[in-house]
Design an enzyme around this catalytic site. Structure first.
Site, PDB file in Angstrom:
ATOM      1  N   CYS A  15       0.842  -1.196   0.000  1.00 35.13           N
ATOM      2  CA  CYS A  15       0.000   0.000   0.000  1.00 35.13           C
ATOM      3  C   CYS A  15       0.877   1.245   0.000  1.00 35.13           C
ATOM      4  CB  CYS A  15      -0.928   0.014   1.219  1.00 35.13           C
ATOM      5  SG  CYS A  15      -0.031   0.113   2.781  1.00 35.13           S
ATOM      6  N   CYS A  18       3.618   1.753   2.586  1.00 33.34           N
ATOM      7  CA  CYS A  18       4.904   1.075   2.358  1.00 33.34           C
ATOM      8  C   CYS A  18       5.851   1.961   1.558  1.00 33.34           C
ATOM      9  CB  CYS A  18       4.688  -0.244   1.610  1.00 33.34           C
ATOM     10  SG  CYS A  18       3.653  -1.436   2.477  1.00 33.34           S
ATOM     11  N   CYS A  82      41.875 -24.612 -10.315  1.00 33.94           N
ATOM     12  CA  CYS A  82      41.898 -25.045  -8.914  1.00 33.94           C
ATOM     13  C   CYS A  82      41.008 -24.129  -8.089  1.00 33.94           C
ATOM     14  CB  CYS A  82      43.319 -25.060  -8.361  1.00 33.94           C
ATOM     15  SG  CYS A  82      44.044 -23.419  -8.176  1.00 33.94           S
ATOM     16  N   CYS A  85      41.252 -20.321  -8.188  1.00 34.83           N
ATOM     17  CA  CYS A  85      40.607 -19.621  -9.315  1.00 34.83           C
ATOM     18  C   CYS A  85      39.160 -19.272  -8.970  1.00 34.83           C
ATOM     19  CB  CYS A  85      40.618 -20.498 -10.565  1.00 34.83           C
ATOM     20  SG  CYS A  85      42.242 -21.020 -11.110  1.00 34.83           S
ATOM     21  N   ASP A 496       3.707 -32.473  11.029  1.00 36.22           N
ATOM     22  CA  ASP A 496       2.290 -32.094  10.978  1.00 36.22           C
ATOM     23  C   ASP A 496       1.469 -33.375  10.797  1.00 36.22           C
ATOM     24  OD1 ASP A 496       0.064 -30.222  10.662  1.00 36.22           O
ATOM     25  OD2 ASP A 496       0.028 -30.962   8.600  1.00 36.22           O
ATOM     26  N   ASP A 691       2.768 -30.064   4.856  1.00 38.43           N
ATOM     27  CA  ASP A 691       2.324 -30.095   3.462  1.00 38.43           C
ATOM     28  C   ASP A 691       1.341 -28.992   3.111  1.00 38.43           C
ATOM     29  OD1 ASP A 691       0.154 -31.060   4.951  1.00 38.43           O
ATOM     30  OD2 ASP A 691      -0.603 -32.199   3.239  1.00 38.43           O
ATOM     31  N   ASP A 695       1.295 -24.565   7.146  1.00 39.09           N
ATOM     32  CA  ASP A 695       2.582 -25.021   7.677  1.00 39.09           C
ATOM     33  C   ASP A 695       3.743 -24.118   7.248  1.00 39.09           C
ATOM     34  OD1 ASP A 695       1.422 -27.312   8.848  1.00 39.09           O
ATOM     35  OD2 ASP A 695       1.498 -28.370   6.933  1.00 39.09           O
TER      36      ASP A 695
END
Length: 796
Positions: A15, A18, A82, A85, A496, A691, A695
């Site tokens: 909004c 912000c 190596c 680098c 859960d 899931d 959560d």
């Protein structure tokens, strides 16, 4: 005073308050004039470079709780030899304003997030080029594979040339040994100029890559493996050349030649590099395996005709035909037809799943026996398999925190080695064996070669690549190396209940019949209901093959149950209260009701024509392997908790079934994260498994979030690990794989560091011939990669 203008894309604004807040905060900074546009989600900023940096501005925005939009680009980086680098490139790129880079030596890739208003892709590439490397926007997999195969082929040709030219020099070295081995030695091979002819192509054609790399690094005031190799072999070559010239000028002088040292050293390093490249290629086997699952083409209905087209030409909304035995090309929904679909490659379930019109199907799964017409809903990079491949690629390209420690060590290691090599030469030449050039030279060259940090740089990324690939093959997707590392620290896990411990869909578990042949009446009555429990009862009827009865009247009684007229009989299904109101006696069956309810089931009575006909129990049943998986977690020393919004009696009934002692019941969705925090405050490293959308906060709060792959996109996006198909046995597998991978990384780091730590003093004491040091250095890199590849065979 220099003034600069930039534009930031800002995420998270909802909004005008912000945008106003961000604008005010930025304008309070010294030398800043900002204008934030909510509609465009952008900030136009003018700032004085001597007072503030773009990084300061983005940090201020992020501290306010908003995000600064960054583009992400992936580069293929060529020329790295190596860890020094990759560390150097990463460090320089991260100093650029608005850039966050991660460079992986093993995959030869750079992941770069940048702010478009501050820097362009071309500038990033130019910066890498100035360091002496090449950064190209990532090619498609086929081009990348061809490039690597061409490079390996080039290395093989150089190795053959180098071997052919080095063998005579190695043979000639026998002539320099202090004892007679009885081996015939042609005097021609002992000639300094013959050895010069053999050694020069090896030094300046085969070994030119080391000079190029050394020059680029020294020009940028850094040092890497190329500097060590070029310095060591050049010292041996040019010293031998000087000795040859001296022998030509003074015929009686016996030269000390070390052409074989430089030539054999370069050959052995090429052998190590070739084996390393081939072994690194095998670490990407997981990606190749996943790619092989994809369909190559699809049958699309165009203008009423079935046309076979390449997979890339399928668009969202296209109507597709899938015949028996074919792979489903893309994710979609069945329009007509029915079949059983083998979804084992995604879900891990070996039994094919029956699908009808209206059901969703997943791309690359196999249509077993029916002809289907489907509509494409997700294509290309949006499909489930493409998402899995992307997760695995990102994880293999990311860095675990432990790798950053190795990078730091590698970055400072080479300069220290150069100093040690110089000191070794001076001490030998002036103290140990005064004026003995050959002895001083051999010792210093051996130090340069034995100390190469290749093994150290490969120790972590190769294990991360193999570990994440192994996880993908077993249904465990790690989003990055940091998640793979964190999982081994977990000592508490919260599961859960619904959809994680249980299947997330109610099923009929028990029916206690009082009247025979009453099931068809129960099924017919429930068929007209929209309640989720009714769906479970109707599904049960389908499984039992119950005959259909006609329903002439139906009424849902909220909070009590349903009433229906079925085949001219009055059927009631519901609570005790419904039975009481209809004067149906049930008291003698109260014990059976309580028994079902104590087991966490929802029990309902059903009556036909005012007589109790039976009791049906419905429950969200636990997943088949939940109990075994939880027992395995406890064997691993992890405390297991279950969290649910259900009442305590139901929660404990489910927990008892699967062997969970600790239960958080009647928890509101917004409070799940608080329970995670409470365990963290007790010193626990917590994993949260869930899931659902509710959560997501807890998954984000936990030390590591584990999402069930059959769950919501929000949960999967928030978590660091995704379990494809929702198999709970993959939780202990994920933690077990993390532990084995971290053990493997520690083994690699130990041997890489121990090898260098032990090798340098041995070489400095003159106890190690340079060519032996070269062989040991090559073996060290190959052994680290080989040890990482062992992870592909471990059981988890």
């Amino acid at each position: 005073m220099s003034t600069k203008h930039i534009n930031f894309g800002i995420t998270g604004m909802t909004c005008a308050a912000c945008s106003t807040r961000i604008e005010k905060s930025l304008n309070k900074m010294d030398g800043v004039n900002a204008n934030v546009n909510l509609a465009m989600e952008k900030a136009a900023i003018e700032y004085q470079e001597d007072k503030v940096t773009a990084r300061d501005l983005s940090e201020r925005i992020e501290k306010l709780g908003y995000g600064v939009h960054r583009e992400q680009v992936e580069f293929d980086i060529y020329g790295m030899t190596c860890a020094a680098c990759s560390t150097r490139i990463e460090k320089v790129l991260n100093k650029m304003e608005g850039v966050e880079a991660s460079v992986n030596l093993t995959t030869e890739k750079g992941m770069v997030a940048y702010q478009p208003g501050l820097v362009r892709v071309e500038q990033i590439q130019e910066k890498v080029a100035k360091l002496g490397y090449e950064a190209k926007l990532s090619q498609n997999r086929e081009e990348q594979k061809n490039h690597k195969e061409t490079e390996i082929q080039r290395q093989k040709v150089k190795l053959i040339i180098s071997t052919i030219l080095s063998l005579p020099l190695l043979y000639a070295m026998v002539g320099h040994l202090p004892w007679d081995l009885g081996i015939p030695m042609p005097m021609l091979l002992m000639d300094p100029w013959v050895q010069f002819l053999f050694a020069t192509p090896v030094q300046f054609y085969v070994g030119w890559q080391f000079y190029v790399g050394a020059y680029k690094n020294l020009k940028n005031k850094t040092a890497n493996m190329d500097v060590l190799v070029a310095g060591g072999t050049s010292a041996a070559y040019f010293y031998s050349l000087v000795e040859g010239i001296r022998a030509t000028i003074i015929p009686t002088y016996v030269p000390h030649l070390y052409y074989e040292t430089s030539a054999v050293l370069i050959t052995l390093i090429l052998v190590g590099k070739l084996f390393e490249s081939m072994a690194k290629g095998r670490t990407t086997a997981a990606i190749s395996k996943l790619l092989s699952l994809q369909a190559k083409d699809a049958t699309v209905i165009r203008d009423g005709e079935e046309v076979n087209v390449p997979l890339e030409q399928v668009a969202v909304g296209d109507q597709l035909v899938v015949k028996p035995g074919e792979k489903i090309p893309v994710d979609g929904i069945i329009v007509s037809g029915k079949s059983s679909i083998d979804e084992s490659m995604i879900t891990g379930e070996s039994i094919p799943i029956e699908k009808n019109a209206g059901d969703n199907v997943i791309g690359s799964t196999i249509n077993k026996n029916g002809r289907l017409q489907m509509e494409a809903t997700k294509v290309g990079k949006d499909t489930a398999l493409a998402s899995i491949i992307k997760v695995v690629e990102d994880a293999q390209g990311s860095k675990a925190p432990i790798q950053r420690m190795a990078d730091v060590i590698s970055g400072i290691f080479v300069p220290i080695v150069l100093v040690i090599a110089l000191l070794t030469f001076l001490i030998w030449f002036f103290v140990v064996d005064p004026q003995n050039w050959p002895a001083a030279l051999e010792a210093s060259i051996a130090v340069l070669v034995i100390a190469c940090p290749c093994a150290l740089g490969l120790a972590t990324p190769t294990s991360i690549m193999v570990g994440t690939g192994k996880g993908a093959e077993t249904g465990v997707l790690f989003k990055g190396g940091e998640h793979l590392e964190m999982a081994h620290k977990v000592n508490a896990i919260i599961l859960d209940k619904t959809g994680t411990v249980t299947k997330g869909a109610p099923e009929v578990t028990d029916i206690h019949y009082i009247l025979e042949e009453s099931l068809p009446y129960l099924i017919a009555a429930e068929r007209s209901s929209e309640h989720p429990l009714a769906d479970a009862i109707v599904d049960y009827g389908k499984q039992q093959g119950v005959k259909d009865l006609q329903v002439s009247a139906f009424e849902a009684i909220p909070g009590h149950g349903i009433e229906a007229i079925t085949d001219d009989k009055k059927v009631l299904v519901g609570t005790r209260k419904l039975m009481k109101e209809n004067k149906i006696e049930f008291e003698q069956y109260e014990q059976q009701m309580m028994q079902f309810e104590s087991e966490g089931k929802t029990a309902m009575m059903f009556a036909i024509d005012h007589q109790l006909a039976g009791i049906v129990a419905v429950a969200d049943t636990v997943k088949q392997n939940a109990k075994a998986s939880i027992a395995k977690l406890e064997e691993l020393g992890i405390d297991v908790y279950m969290i649910t919004g259900d009442n305590e009696r139901t929660a404990k009934a489910i927990a008892n079934q699967v062997g969970i002692e600790h239960v958080f019941a009647e928890v509101l969705p917004e409070d799940k994260a608080n329970h995670v925090k409470k365990l963290q405050q007790k010193g626990k490293k917590v994993a949260m498994v869930g899931d659902g959308i509710n959560d997501a906060p807890a998954l984000a709060t936990a030390d590591i979030g584990i999402a069930i792959g059959t769950g919501t996109d929000v949960a999967i996006e928030t978590a660091g690990i995704t379990l494809v198909g929702g198999d709970l046995s993959n939780i202990p597998k994920a933690i077990g794989l993390s532990r084995k991978t971290m053990t493997n990384i520690r083994q690699n780091l130990f041997w890489a560091l121990a090898y260098n730590s032990a090798g340098i003093p041995i070489a400095a004491l003159g106890l190690l011939q340079p060519w032996i040091a070269g062989a040991a250095m090559a073996f060290s890199s190959v052994s680290v990669v080989t040890n990482a590849l062992r992870l592909k065979r471990v059981k988890i």
